[in-house]
Enzyme design. Structure first.
Site, PDB file in Angstrom:
ATOM      1  N   TYR A 129       0.818  -1.181  -0.113  1.00 32.71           N
ATOM      2  CA  TYR A 129      -0.100   0.015   0.146  1.00 32.71           C
ATOM      3  C   TYR A 129       0.696   1.211  -0.164  1.00 32.71           C
ATOM      4  O   TYR A 129       0.713   2.312  -0.781  1.00 32.71           O
ATOM      5  CB  TYR A 129      -0.897  -0.043   1.225  1.00 32.71           C
ATOM      6  CG  TYR A 129      -1.606   1.158   1.604  1.00 32.71           C
ATOM      7  CD1 TYR A 129      -2.758   1.816   0.728  1.00 32.71           C
ATOM      8  CD2 TYR A 129      -1.209   2.102   2.733  1.00 32.71           C
ATOM      9  CE1 TYR A 129      -3.424   3.078   0.894  1.00 32.71           C
ATOM     10  CE2 TYR A 129      -1.851   3.225   2.843  1.00 32.71           C
ATOM     11  CZ  TYR A 129      -2.870   3.509   2.191  1.00 32.71           C
ATOM     12  OH  TYR A 129      -3.623   5.007   2.478  1.00 32.71           O
ATOM     13  N   LEU A 130       1.788   1.455   0.958  1.00 33.16           N
ATOM     14  CA  LEU A 130       2.583   2.473   0.988  1.00 33.16           C
ATOM     15  C   LEU A 130       3.425   2.712  -0.159  1.00 33.16           C
ATOM     16  O   LEU A 130       3.826   3.923  -0.777  1.00 33.16           O
ATOM     17  CB  LEU A 130       3.647   2.444   2.155  1.00 33.16           C
ATOM     18  CG  LEU A 130       3.037   2.450   3.439  1.00 33.16           C
ATOM     19  CD1 LEU A 130       4.062   2.324   4.605  1.00 33.16           C
ATOM     20  CD2 LEU A 130       2.260   3.650   3.627  1.00 33.16           C
TER      21      LEU A 130
END
Length: 218
Positions: A129-130
């Protein structure tokens, strides 16, 4: 103003839509699920059903034409797998930026995440996600046709907003109510001089309007 928000049923988006509607602005929320339409209508926003994972740039640009600003607040959500981090959190953000350019909408706000980094290491879902958010941010920052501002809030909570934040290029980690993220987005929309800034936001002791003026250099 007419503001088009991707991820229009998200918790921050719904709050922003209510704030826009309350002051007489036109909020348009892009949603994938037509069953969410009533929630947007109740918030004072116009729902538009469009799946940003499958839509074309032109289809998305049609929604954006005539808007004063675009806000990317979509996300695959905490229960999605790694694949949708790339198709929503990364690819849909790039598509929405492409569509904003095609529609001639310069003002472009991104709700990102603290720690977003295209080179973030690790294989857990949150690591992916990051990386996805970081890649999306980098793609947006590379564009000269957009007056972009990227907002990276800290740990989101559903506590009542205080109207006071710490807003800076780097704040350190901390929580922030979604109410205050929405209020900050509203103020950023009203402050074109914040274009070109990537900002972190957590709870603090500076009123939102003052905090945004400070980072804008006003």
């Amino acid at each position: 103003m007419r503001i088009v928000i991707a991820g229009g049923h998200g918790q921050i988006a719904l709050r922003l839509e209510r704030l826009l509607a309350a002051r007489g602005d036109e909020a348009v929320g892009i949603i994938r699920n037509p069953q969410q339409s009533q929630d947007l209508t109740d918030a004072g926003a116009e729902p538009v059903v469009l799946d940003l994972e499958s839509a074309t740039v032109e289809e998305t640009a049609q929604v954006l034409r005539g808007a004063d600003a675009a806000v990317f607040a979509a996300g695959a959500g905490p229960n999605s797998g790694t694949a949708r981090k790339d198709t929503v959190d990364r690819d849909a953000a790039v598509l929405f930026a492409d569509a904003a350019e095609a529609a001639g909408v310069r003002r472009y706000l991104v709700v990102s995440s603290m720690g977003a980094d295209p080179d973030h290491p690790g294989d857990e879902v949150f690591d992916v996600y990051l990386r996805a958010k970081g890649a999306a941010d980098a793609a947006v920052r590379s564009r000269t046709a957009l007056d972009w501002t990227i907002l990276r809030p800290g740990m989101l909570t559903n506590d009542a907003g205080t109207g006071q934040v710490l807003l800076a290029a780097s704040t350190g980690r901390g929580p922030i109510p979604r109410d205050d993220v929405a209020a900050t987005l509203l103020e950023l929309l009203d402050t074109p001089a914040t274009a070109g800034l990537t900002l972190e936001a957590i709870s603090g002791n500076v009123p939102v309007t003052v905090a945004v003026k400070d980072v804008a250099g006003n």
